[in-house]
Design a protein around this motif. Structure first.
Motif, PDB file in Angstrom:
ATOM      1  N   ALA A 297      80.666  30.037  57.552  1.00 19.32           N
ATOM      2  CA  ALA A 297      79.317  30.060  57.303  1.00 19.32           C
ATOM      3  C   ALA A 297      78.967  31.335  57.415  1.00 19.32           C
ATOM      4  O   ALA A 297      80.181  32.313  56.959  1.00 19.32           O
ATOM      5  N   LEU A 298      77.927  31.092  56.477  1.00 23.27           N
ATOM      6  CA  LEU A 298      77.683  32.534  55.711  1.00 23.27           C
ATOM      7  C   LEU A 298      76.550  33.149  56.319  1.00 23.27           C
ATOM      8  O   LEU A 298      75.490  32.588  55.932  1.00 23.27           O
ATOM      9  N   ALA A 299      76.775  34.505  56.853  1.00 20.44           N
ATOM     10  CA  ALA A 299      75.656  34.737  57.925  1.00 20.44           C
ATOM     11  C   ALA A 299      74.449  34.839  57.925  1.00 20.44           C
ATOM     12  O   ALA A 299      74.270  35.141  56.212  1.00 20.44           O
ATOM     13  N   GLY A 300      73.402  33.994  58.115  1.00 25.27           N
ATOM     14  CA  GLY A 300      72.203  34.422  58.317  1.00 25.27           C
ATOM     15  C   GLY A 300      71.340  33.561  56.672  1.00 25.27           C
ATOM     16  O   GLY A 300      70.326  33.272  56.479  1.00 25.27           O
ATOM     17  N   ILE A 301      72.766  33.045  55.817  1.00 24.38           N
ATOM     18  CA  ILE A 301      72.356  31.910  55.094  1.00 24.38           C
ATOM     19  C   ILE A 301      72.844  30.392  55.393  1.00 24.38           C
ATOM     20  O   ILE A 301      71.630  29.749  54.876  1.00 24.38           O
ATOM     21  N   MET A 302      73.756  29.850  55.407  1.00 25.44           N
ATOM     22  CA  MET A 302      73.872  28.402  55.291  1.00 25.44           C
ATOM     23  C   MET A 302      75.449  28.602  56.034  1.00 25.44           C
ATOM     24  O   MET A 302      75.865  28.951  55.730  1.00 25.44           O
ATOM     25  N   GLY A 303      75.301  27.064  56.640  1.00 26.81           N
ATOM     26  CA  GLY A 303      76.389  27.552  57.871  1.00 26.81           C
ATOM     27  C   GLY A 303      77.633  26.166  56.243  1.00 26.81           C
ATOM     28  O   GLY A 303      77.235  26.488  55.616  1.00 26.81           O
TER      29      GLY A 303
ATOM     30  N   ALA B 102      69.367  45.072  55.510  1.00 30.34           N
ATOM     31  CA  ALA B 102      70.353  44.779  54.510  1.00 30.34           C
ATOM     32  C   ALA B 102      71.149  44.150  54.427  1.00 30.34           C
ATOM     33  O   ALA B 102      71.460  43.871  53.135  1.00 30.34           O
ATOM     34  N   ALA B 103      71.953  43.425  54.961  1.00 34.81           N
ATOM     35  CA  ALA B 103      72.776  42.816  54.854  1.00 34.81           C
ATOM     36  C   ALA B 103      72.654  41.454  54.181  1.00 34.81           C
ATOM     37  O   ALA B 103      73.803  40.493  53.464  1.00 34.81           O
ATOM     38  N   ILE B 104      71.451  40.251  54.471  1.00 29.38           N
ATOM     39  CA  ILE B 104      70.978  39.396  53.959  1.00 29.38           C
ATOM     40  C   ILE B 104      70.201  39.906  52.419  1.00 29.38           C
ATOM     41  O   ILE B 104      71.292  38.976  51.784  1.00 29.38           O
ATOM     42  N   SER B 105      69.944  40.686  52.415  1.00 26.70           N
ATOM     43  CA  SER B 105      68.949  40.700  51.831  1.00 26.70           C
ATOM     44  C   SER B 105      69.218  41.044  50.164  1.00 26.70           C
ATOM     45  O   SER B 105      70.016  41.533  49.939  1.00 26.70           O
ATOM     46  N   GLY B 106      68.953  39.672  48.711  1.00 23.55           N
ATOM     47  CA  GLY B 106      69.194  39.110  47.641  1.00 23.55           C
ATOM     48  C   GLY B 106      70.161  38.563  47.616  1.00 23.55           C
ATOM     49  O   GLY B 106      71.052  38.321  46.510  1.00 23.55           O
ATOM     50  N   LYS B 107      71.180  38.638  48.386  1.00 19.45           N
ATOM     51  CA  LYS B 107      72.466  37.418  48.388  1.00 19.45           C
ATOM     52  C   LYS B 107      72.684  36.252  48.399  1.00 19.45           C
ATOM     53  O   LYS B 107      72.717  35.461  47.090  1.00 19.45           O
ATOM     54  N   SER B 108      71.079  35.617  48.704  1.00 17.01           N
ATOM     55  CA  SER B 108      71.177  34.288  48.670  1.00 17.01           C
ATOM     56  C   SER B 108      70.312  33.873  47.049  1.00 17.01           C
ATOM     57  O   SER B 108      70.778  32.962  46.050  1.00 17.01           O
ATOM     58  N   PHE B 109      69.534  34.684  46.698  1.00 15.23           N
ATOM     59  CA  PHE B 109      68.711  34.562  45.738  1.00 15.23           C
ATOM     60  C   PHE B 109      70.428  34.946  44.219  1.00 15.23           C
ATOM     61  O   PHE B 109      70.062  34.412  43.090  1.00 15.23           O
ATOM     62  N   GLY B 110      71.101  35.829  44.780  1.00 19.88           N
ATOM     63  CA  GLY B 110      72.428  36.047  43.454  1.00 19.88           C
ATOM     64  C   GLY B 110      73.706  35.304  43.616  1.00 19.88           C
ATOM     65  O   GLY B 110      73.808  34.955  42.376  1.00 19.88           O
ATOM     66  N   LEU B 111      72.935  33.893  44.591  1.00 17.06           N
ATOM     67  CA  LEU B 111      73.833  32.863  44.769  1.00 17.06           C
ATOM     68  C   LEU B 111      73.465  32.075  43.994  1.00 17.06           C
ATOM     69  O   LEU B 111      73.599  30.146  43.317  1.00 17.06           O
ATOM     70  N   GLY B 112      71.516  31.902  43.563  1.00 22.71           N
ATOM     71  CA  GLY B 112      71.000  30.683  42.976  1.00 22.71           C
ATOM     72  C   GLY B 112      70.770  29.894  44.209  1.00 22.71           C
ATOM     73  O   GLY B 112      69.736  28.594  43.171  1.00 22.71           O
ATOM     74  N   PHE B 113      70.534  30.160  44.707  1.00 24.37           N
ATOM     75  CA  PHE B 113      69.495  29.240  46.306  1.00 24.37           C
ATOM     76  C   PHE B 113      69.405  30.098  47.385  1.00 24.37           C
ATOM     77  O   PHE B 113      69.681  30.934  47.478  1.00 24.37           O
ATOM     78  N   THR B 114      68.686  29.291  48.455  1.00 20.64           N
ATOM     79  CA  THR B 114      67.529  29.494  49.235  1.00 20.64           C
ATOM     80  C   THR B 114      68.048  29.389  50.397  1.00 20.64           C
ATOM     81  O   THR B 114      68.092  28.224  49.984  1.00 20.64           O
ATOM     82  N   SER B 115      67.191  29.936  51.721  1.00 19.29           N
ATOM     83  CA  SER B 115      67.555  28.458  52.966  1.00 19.29           C
ATOM     84  C   SER B 115      66.543  29.084  54.333  1.00 19.29           C
ATOM     85  O   SER B 115      66.023  29.838  53.715  1.00 19.29           O
ATOM     86  N   ASP B 116      65.531  28.225  55.075  1.00 16.95           N
ATOM     87  CA  ASP B 116      65.024  29.429  55.143  1.00 16.95           C
ATOM     88  C   ASP B 116      65.449  30.537  56.271  1.00 16.95           C
ATOM     89  O   ASP B 116      64.291  31.142  56.828  1.00 16.95           O
ATOM     90  N   ALA B 117      66.824  29.896  56.219  1.00 13.26           N
ATOM     91  CA  ALA B 117      67.073  31.330  57.580  1.00 13.26           C
ATOM     92  C   ALA B 117      67.215  32.756  56.942  1.00 13.26           C
ATOM     93  O   ALA B 117      66.948  33.544  57.677  1.00 13.26           O
ATOM     94  N   ALA B 118      67.809  32.667  55.683  1.00 11.98           N
ATOM     95  CA  ALA B 118      68.193  34.005  54.969  1.00 11.98           C
ATOM     96  C   ALA B 118      66.576  34.671  54.317  1.00 11.98           C
ATOM     97  O   ALA B 118      66.222  34.961  54.698  1.00 11.98           O
ATOM     98  N   HIS B 119      65.665  33.441  54.797  1.00 10.51           N
ATOM     99  CA  HIS B 119      64.348  34.162  54.273  1.00 10.51           C
ATOM    100  C   HIS B 119      63.412  34.552  55.522  1.00 10.51           C
ATOM    101  O   HIS B 119      63.186  35.489  55.209  1.00 10.51           O
ATOM    102  N   GLN B 120      64.240  34.390  56.700  1.00  7.40           N
ATOM    103  CA  GLN B 120      63.363  34.929  57.304  1.00  7.40           C
ATOM    104  C   GLN B 120      64.670  36.205  57.868  1.00  7.40           C
ATOM    105  O   GLN B 120      63.945  37.361  58.215  1.00  7.40           O
ATOM    106  N   PHE B 121      65.740  36.576  57.945  1.00  8.79           N
ATOM    107  CA  PHE B 121      66.419  37.072  57.350  1.00  8.79           C
ATOM    108  C   PHE B 121      66.437  38.103  56.942  1.00  8.79           C
ATOM    109  O   PHE B 121      66.440  39.497  57.068  1.00  8.79           O
TER     110      PHE B 121
END
Length: 277
Positions: free
Chosen positions: A120-126, A150-169
């Motif tokens: 899984a991509l921690a804190g973003i998606m399985g 700090a470990a999660i911020s911006g990662k999903s944006f850079g990948l071009g998608f987001t998730s509810d988990a990433a939004h929270q973390f």
């Protein structure tokens, strides 16, 4: 029912993941339907039904603010000494996500892995391979963790998608609820899908969890910021309503904000909190 099964957990990067709780649940019936009240709450929140386990995890996120993930236990390569590892990705590793993206992992991506491959991509998606399947999954591993913003911020944006988990973390979650959330999810899984649960395996590094330091707040400063004339008793009542732990020192308050208030760090933040009540 209760079982003794525990999956080993190794946190290689405690600054990125200072708290990780995991639990094994075996013998579930994966094709069960969640109760109507839960389905309605998910629907009203814009979430579609997937399967009972995933629906329950999503519901607990709505209820507590704690993102969780459920793995198919049989898809995790584990031994008595080696189970789940929280680490950064290595060179050449890749992961197919639940949204279908086959991701070439970078060394700045925090992952959950077994001793063979990323899961899984921690804190973003399985990952799709270890995800829960409505017809084939009979044992699961529940994850509830605190990943640092700090470990999660911006990662999903850079990948071009987001998730509810990433939004929270990315914004910070209440680490005091991490273990409570896994207990809540366990209760619901056992009620809906049956099965037997093992003990919670909690690994924590308190030195890397957010520190909730006390802040001195002066009555004169509160009144100056708010443009009001409040007394000590008035302010104490407001702080009590806000759920703050505090002590009184002369005409000042020494306040420790609750774990979920990441927005409170300096003296004027407390004054603004009063204004919002």
């Amino acid at each position: 029912g209760q079982i003794a099964d525990v999956l080993p957990i190794q946190i290689e990067v405690p600054d990125a993941c200072p708290l990780y709780c995991g639990r094994v649940i075996k013998g579930i019936a994966p094709d069960q339907k969640i109760p109507l009240w839960m389905a309605q709450r998910l629907q009203r929140s814009g979430l579609r039904e997937v399967n009972a386990v995933v629906d329950i995890v999503n519901y607990v996120l709505l209820e507590t603010g704690q993102p969780m993930h459920a793995f198919d236990l049989d898809k995790i390569a584990c031994t008595d000494q080696r189970g789940i590892s929280v680490r950064y990705a290595g060179k050449g590793e890749h992961l197919q996500l639940l949204n279908g993206i086959d991701l070439q992992l970078d060394s700045n991506m925090l992952i959950i892995a077994d001793h063979k491959q990323p899961l899984a991509l921690a804190g973003i998606m399985g990952g799709s391979e270890s995800g829960v399947n409505r017809s084939q999954t009979h044992s699961i591993f529940l994850e509830s963790a605190f990943f640092s913003p700090a470990a999660i911020s911006g990662k999903s944006f850079g990948l071009g998608f987001t998730s509810d988990a990433a939004h929270q973390f990315e914004r910070g979650v209440d680490f005091s609820l991490t273990c409570a959330a896994i207990e809540r999810a366990t209760t619901l899984v056992l009620e809906v899908c049956g099965g037997e649960a093992g003990p919670v395996n909690e690994v924590r590094h308190d030195a890397f969890l957010p520190q909730r330091c006390s802040v001195c707040v002066r009555l004169k400063r509160i009144n100056r910021v708010l443009g009001m004339q409040l007394g000590m008793n008035d302010v104490a009542e407001y702080f009590g309503r806000l759920g703050f732990d505090f002590s009184v020192e002369g005409d000042s308050f020494s306040i420790t904000p609750p774990a979920f208030r990441f927005d409170l760090a300096i003296e004027d933040d407390k004054s603004e909190a009063i204004e919002s009540t």
